[in-house]
Motif scaffolding. Structure first.
Motif, PDB file in Angstrom:
ATOM      1  N   VAL A  35       1.238  -1.085   0.460  1.00  0.00           N
ATOM      2  CA  VAL A  35       0.132   0.279   0.729  1.00  0.00           C
ATOM      3  C   VAL A  35       1.006   0.872  -0.033  1.00  0.00           C
ATOM      4  O   VAL A  35       0.852   2.266  -0.098  1.00  0.00           O
ATOM      5  CB  VAL A  35      -0.959   0.137   1.294  1.00  0.00           C
ATOM      6  N   LYS A  36       2.171   1.198   0.853  1.00  0.00           N
ATOM      7  CA  LYS A  36       2.734   2.680   0.476  1.00  0.00           C
ATOM      8  C   LYS A  36       3.160   2.715  -0.756  1.00  0.00           C
ATOM      9  O   LYS A  36       3.597   3.794  -1.358  1.00  0.00           O
ATOM     10  CB  LYS A  36       3.746   1.957   1.406  1.00  0.00           C
ATOM     11  N   LYS A  37       3.900   2.017  -1.284  1.00  0.00           N
ATOM     12  CA  LYS A  37       4.255   1.719  -2.385  1.00  0.00           C
ATOM     13  C   LYS A  37       2.539   2.005  -3.659  1.00  0.00           C
ATOM     14  O   LYS A  37       3.123   3.072  -4.907  1.00  0.00           O
ATOM     15  CB  LYS A  37       4.549   0.853  -3.179  1.00  0.00           C
ATOM     16  N   LEU A  38       1.463   1.632  -3.744  1.00  0.00           N
ATOM     17  CA  LEU A  38       0.609   2.035  -4.127  1.00  0.00           C
ATOM     18  C   LEU A  38       0.869   3.662  -3.943  1.00  0.00           C
ATOM     19  O   LEU A  38       0.438   4.388  -4.523  1.00  0.00           O
ATOM     20  CB  LEU A  38      -0.619   1.540  -3.685  1.00  0.00           C
ATOM     21  N   VAL A  39       0.483   4.443  -2.744  1.00  0.00           N
ATOM     22  CA  VAL A  39       0.426   5.998  -2.853  1.00  0.00           C
ATOM     23  C   VAL A  39       1.777   6.318  -3.843  1.00  0.00           C
ATOM     24  O   VAL A  39       1.496   7.327  -4.199  1.00  0.00           O
ATOM     25  CB  VAL A  39       0.639   5.645  -1.209  1.00  0.00           C
ATOM     26  N   GLU A  40       2.339   5.952  -3.654  1.00  0.00           N
ATOM     27  CA  GLU A  40       4.073   6.404  -4.242  1.00  0.00           C
ATOM     28  C   GLU A  40       4.225   6.135  -5.596  1.00  0.00           C
ATOM     29  O   GLU A  40       4.099   7.681  -5.962  1.00  0.00           O
ATOM     30  CB  GLU A  40       5.315   5.749  -4.020  1.00  0.00           C
ATOM     31  N   PHE A  41       3.251   5.089  -6.440  1.00  0.00           N
ATOM     32  CA  PHE A  41       3.036   5.590  -7.476  1.00  0.00           C
ATOM     33  C   PHE A  41       1.776   6.673  -8.135  1.00  0.00           C
ATOM     34  O   PHE A  41       1.855   7.297  -9.260  1.00  0.00           O
ATOM     35  CB  PHE A  41       2.421   4.347  -8.081  1.00  0.00           C
ATOM     36  N   ALA A  42       1.170   6.173  -7.538  1.00  0.00           N
ATOM     37  CA  ALA A  42      -0.538   7.556  -7.301  1.00  0.00           C
ATOM     38  C   ALA A  42       0.719   8.995  -7.289  1.00  0.00           C
ATOM     39  O   ALA A  42       0.293   9.995  -8.361  1.00  0.00           O
ATOM     40  CB  ALA A  42      -1.187   6.922  -6.264  1.00  0.00           C
ATOM     41  N   VAL A  43       1.815   9.215  -6.617  1.00  0.00           N
ATOM     42  CA  VAL A  43       1.894  10.284  -6.259  1.00  0.00           C
ATOM     43  C   VAL A  43       2.914  10.960  -7.799  1.00  0.00           C
ATOM     44  O   VAL A  43       3.071  11.923  -8.406  1.00  0.00           O
ATOM     45  CB  VAL A  43       2.415  10.424  -5.049  1.00  0.00           C
ATOM     46  N   LYS A  44       3.752   9.993  -8.156  1.00  0.00           N
ATOM     47  CA  LYS A  44       4.111  10.035  -9.041  1.00  0.00           C
ATOM     48  C   LYS A  44       3.734  10.370 -10.278  1.00  0.00           C
ATOM     49  O   LYS A  44       4.164  11.279 -11.264  1.00  0.00           O
ATOM     50  CB  LYS A  44       5.371   8.698  -9.291  1.00  0.00           C
ATOM     51  N   ASN A  45       2.759   9.674 -10.843  1.00  0.00           N
ATOM     52  CA  ASN A  45       1.802   9.811 -11.823  1.00  0.00           C
ATOM     53  C   ASN A  45       0.668  11.040 -11.631  1.00  0.00           C
ATOM     54  O   ASN A  45       0.856  11.692 -12.699  1.00  0.00           O
ATOM     55  CB  ASN A  45       0.945   8.477 -12.266  1.00  0.00           C
ATOM     56  N   ALA A  46       0.544  11.476 -10.404  1.00  0.00           N
ATOM     57  CA  ALA A  46       0.214  12.626 -10.531  1.00  0.00           C
ATOM     58  C   ALA A  46       1.281  14.219 -10.742  1.00  0.00           C
ATOM     59  O   ALA A  46       0.515  15.365 -11.631  1.00  0.00           O
ATOM     60  CB  ALA A  46      -0.923  12.919  -9.098  1.00  0.00           C
ATOM     61  N   GLY A  47       1.636  13.442 -10.059  1.00  0.00           N
ATOM     62  CA  GLY A  47       3.351  15.264 -10.150  1.00  0.00           C
ATOM     63  C   GLY A  47       2.588  16.216 -10.040  1.00  0.00           C
ATOM     64  O   GLY A  47       1.914  16.553  -9.183  1.00  0.00           O
ATOM     65  N   LYS A  48       2.650  17.360 -10.868  1.00  0.00           N
ATOM     66  CA  LYS A  48       2.213  18.228 -10.785  1.00  0.00           C
ATOM     67  C   LYS A  48       1.311  19.268 -12.034  1.00  0.00           C
ATOM     68  O   LYS A  48       0.994  20.306 -11.290  1.00  0.00           O
ATOM     69  CB  LYS A  48       3.157  19.637 -10.541  1.00  0.00           C
ATOM     70  N   ARG A  49       0.567  18.157 -12.018  1.00  0.00           N
ATOM     71  CA  ARG A  49      -0.180  18.896 -13.088  1.00  0.00           C
ATOM     72  C   ARG A  49      -2.064  18.406 -11.993  1.00  0.00           C
ATOM     73  O   ARG A  49      -2.061  18.151 -10.860  1.00  0.00           O
ATOM     74  CB  ARG A  49      -0.735  17.484 -14.038  1.00  0.00           C
ATOM     75  N   PRO A  50      -2.954  19.907 -12.617  1.00  0.00           N
ATOM     76  CA  PRO A  50      -4.262  18.883 -11.726  1.00  0.00           C
ATOM     77  C   PRO A  50      -4.966  17.737 -12.833  1.00  0.00           C
ATOM     78  O   PRO A  50      -5.254  17.524 -13.276  1.00  0.00           O
ATOM     79  CB  PRO A  50      -5.112  20.269 -12.742  1.00  0.00           C
ATOM     80  N   VAL A  51      -5.160  16.938 -11.587  1.00  0.00           N
ATOM     81  CA  VAL A  51      -5.767  15.642 -11.381  1.00  0.00           C
ATOM     82  C   VAL A  51      -7.239  15.369 -10.513  1.00  0.00           C
ATOM     83  O   VAL A  51      -7.378  16.280  -9.903  1.00  0.00           O
ATOM     84  CB  VAL A  51      -4.424  14.642 -11.124  1.00  0.00           C
ATOM     85  N   ASP A  52      -7.893  14.505 -11.330  1.00  0.00           N
ATOM     86  CA  ASP A  52      -8.590  14.280 -10.532  1.00  0.00           C
ATOM     87  C   ASP A  52      -8.636  12.881  -9.644  1.00  0.00           C
ATOM     88  O   ASP A  52      -7.843  11.575 -10.711  1.00  0.00           O
ATOM     89  CB  ASP A  52     -10.133  13.730 -11.260  1.00  0.00           C
ATOM     90  N   ILE A  53      -8.756  12.095  -8.093  1.00  0.00           N
ATOM     91  CA  ILE A  53      -8.223  10.950  -8.181  1.00  0.00           C
ATOM     92  C   ILE A  53      -9.738  10.462  -7.318  1.00  0.00           C
ATOM     93  O   ILE A  53     -10.543  11.046  -6.690  1.00  0.00           O
ATOM     94  CB  ILE A  53      -7.251  11.325  -6.397  1.00  0.00           C
ATOM     95  N   ALA A  54      -9.612   9.084  -7.235  1.00  0.00           N
ATOM     96  CA  ALA A  54     -10.571   8.232  -6.567  1.00  0.00           C
ATOM     97  C   ALA A  54      -9.683   6.940  -5.841  1.00  0.00           C
ATOM     98  O   ALA A  54      -9.127   6.552  -6.077  1.00  0.00           O
ATOM     99  CB  ALA A  54     -11.251   7.424  -7.957  1.00  0.00           C
ATOM    100  N   VAL A  55     -10.023   6.421  -4.806  1.00  0.00           N
ATOM    101  CA  VAL A  55      -9.847   5.684  -3.664  1.00  0.00           C
ATOM    102  C   VAL A  55     -11.146   5.083  -3.681  1.00  0.00           C
ATOM    103  O   VAL A  55     -12.335   4.955  -3.441  1.00  0.00           O
ATOM    104  CB  VAL A  55      -9.363   6.592  -2.675  1.00  0.00           C
ATOM    105  N   GLU A  56     -10.515   3.715  -4.367  1.00  0.00           N
ATOM    106  CA  GLU A  56     -11.992   2.794  -4.317  1.00  0.00           C
ATOM    107  C   GLU A  56     -11.731   1.378  -3.172  1.00  0.00           C
ATOM    108  O   GLU A  56     -10.107   1.310  -3.083  1.00  0.00           O
ATOM    109  CB  GLU A  56     -12.317   2.026  -5.748  1.00  0.00           C
ATOM    110  N   HIS A  57     -12.350   0.760  -3.264  1.00  0.00           N
ATOM    111  CA  HIS A  57     -12.756  -0.310  -1.763  1.00  0.00           C
ATOM    112  C   HIS A  57     -13.141  -1.734  -2.428  1.00  0.00           C
ATOM    113  O   HIS A  57     -14.577  -0.642  -2.838  1.00  0.00           O
ATOM    114  CB  HIS A  57     -12.220  -0.646  -0.187  1.00  0.00           C
ATOM    115  N   PHE A  58     -12.652  -2.797  -2.055  1.00  0.00           N
ATOM    116  CA  PHE A  58     -13.418  -3.940  -1.738  1.00  0.00           C
ATOM    117  C   PHE A  58     -14.298  -4.459   0.145  1.00  0.00           C
ATOM    118  O   PHE A  58     -13.004  -5.138   0.073  1.00  0.00           O
ATOM    119  CB  PHE A  58     -13.828  -4.946  -2.442  1.00  0.00           C
ATOM    120  N   ALA A  59     -14.931  -3.736   0.542  1.00  0.00           N
ATOM    121  CA  ALA A  59     -15.457  -4.607   2.006  1.00  0.00           C
ATOM    122  C   ALA A  59     -14.134  -4.086   2.760  1.00  0.00           C
ATOM    123  O   ALA A  59     -13.366  -4.731   3.548  1.00  0.00           O
ATOM    124  CB  ALA A  59     -15.805  -5.700   2.098  1.00  0.00           C
ATOM    125  N   ALA A  60     -13.242  -3.167   2.793  1.00  0.00           N
ATOM    126  CA  ALA A  60     -12.781  -1.964   3.460  1.00  0.00           C
ATOM    127  C   ALA A  60     -12.421  -1.116   3.652  1.00  0.00           C
ATOM    128  O   ALA A  60     -11.889   0.198   3.077  1.00  0.00           O
ATOM    129  CB  ALA A  60     -10.970  -2.563   2.770  1.00  0.00           C
TER     130      ALA A  60
END
Length: 289
Positions: free
Chosen positions: A209-234
């Motif tokens: 999960v820590k790496k998941l966050v790192e990947f998301a932050v890297k891909n967001a960069g400094k650009r304007p983005v929309d972010i969604a967080v999803e889960h199944f029973a968590a």
């Protein structure tokens, strides 16, 4: 003012109900069977599905029937829309788009069926872009173009506790290469060319999960983005993940937190977490993982 173009999607887009309503998006439900009972996905409580999965009660999914799409399209035509853009889960994951195309042939109002080659909120953000383009008065080309750009640019990241549910459902794609790894190894996945694909793997959920966050932050960069967080029973894990992303991605236009479609949840399994990073149309040069 009446929109010229209506937008339709399916329930795997994971759009929160209030967001779909605000944008005027019609959502067609996929079908779900628990035990011997079939129903629309929206009508089956998540708790019932999770309980069935834990107790090995058969749970099966199916695309909407063509007539379900037909009546959705007919309703929009009756309201006076000149055309309909119908955006759906990857054809490599579901036959939903086949049913949509069959229905489209039976409707006098032009219906343009688009294969998103993705799912979940990666599809959801494309639907948002299409609906916003339609609301602004865009024609069919503008609506489809906005959706397709979002599909190309959006990154879908997925943590699953086990690959077993993807294997059972036949949706494992290129991630099949990770089967047989130790139980303590937790995979991170993405969607490439319409299929689930391996991204990385880590020993233990916390590292993954820590790496998941790192990947998301890297891909967001400094650009304007929309972010969604999803889960199944968590829900608690998703809330913690959302909090971390809010701190690390201050340039996000919008954050959406939602439980994933039950249809998707059946294939990814309880405990799954997803993040979609969707650059806005002002940036046409997305980074990739």
């Amino acid at each position: 003012m009446q929109r010229r173009v209506a937008v339709v999607t399916d329930s795997t887009a994971d759009l929160p109900r209030e967001l779909a309503s605000r944008l005027g998006v019609s959502v067609v439900q996929l079908q779900l069977q628990v035990g011997r009972t079939w129903n629309e996905e929206l009508r089956v409580p998540t708790e019932q599905v999770v309980g069935a999965m834990y107790h090995d009660i058969p749970v099966t999914t199916a695309p909407p029937k063509p007539e379900t799409f037909f009546w959705a399209y007919q309703d929009l035509a009756y309201r006076g829309h000149e055309a309909i853009v119908s955006l759906h889960i990857s054809s490599r994951m579901s036959e939903t788009i086949k049913a949509a195309r069959q229905a489209a042939q039976q409707v006098r109002t032009p219906v343009y069926v688009v294969d998103s080659l993705t799912t979940a909120m990666s599809l959801g953000w494309a639907v948002v872009a299409a609906a916003e383009a339609a609301e602004a008065g865009g024609d069919v080309a503008a609506v489809i173009g906005a959706a397709q750009q979002r599909c190309r640019d959006t990154i879908q990241l997925l943590y699953v506790d086990t690959l077993e549910y993807l294997r059972r459902g036949g949706r494992i794609g290129a991630a099949r290469a990770l089967l047989g790894t130790a139980l303590s190894i937790k995979p991170l996945l993405t969607v490439e060319e319409g299929e689930v694909a391996p991204l990385d793997q880590f020993r233990g959920a916390e590292r993954a999960v820590k790496k998941l966050v790192e990947f998301a932050v890297k891909n967001a960069g400094k650009r304007p983005v929309d972010i969604a967080v999803e889960h199944f029973a968590a829900p608690e894990q998703a809330e913690a993940l959302l909090h971390r992303l809010r701190k690390k991605i201050p340039n996000a236009r919008e954050f959406v937190a939602t439980q994933t479609s039950t249809i998707i949840g059946i294939h990814v399994g309880p405990g799954a977490l997803g993040v979609s990073v969707s650059p806005l149309a002002t940036d046409r040069t997305p980074s990739r993982i």
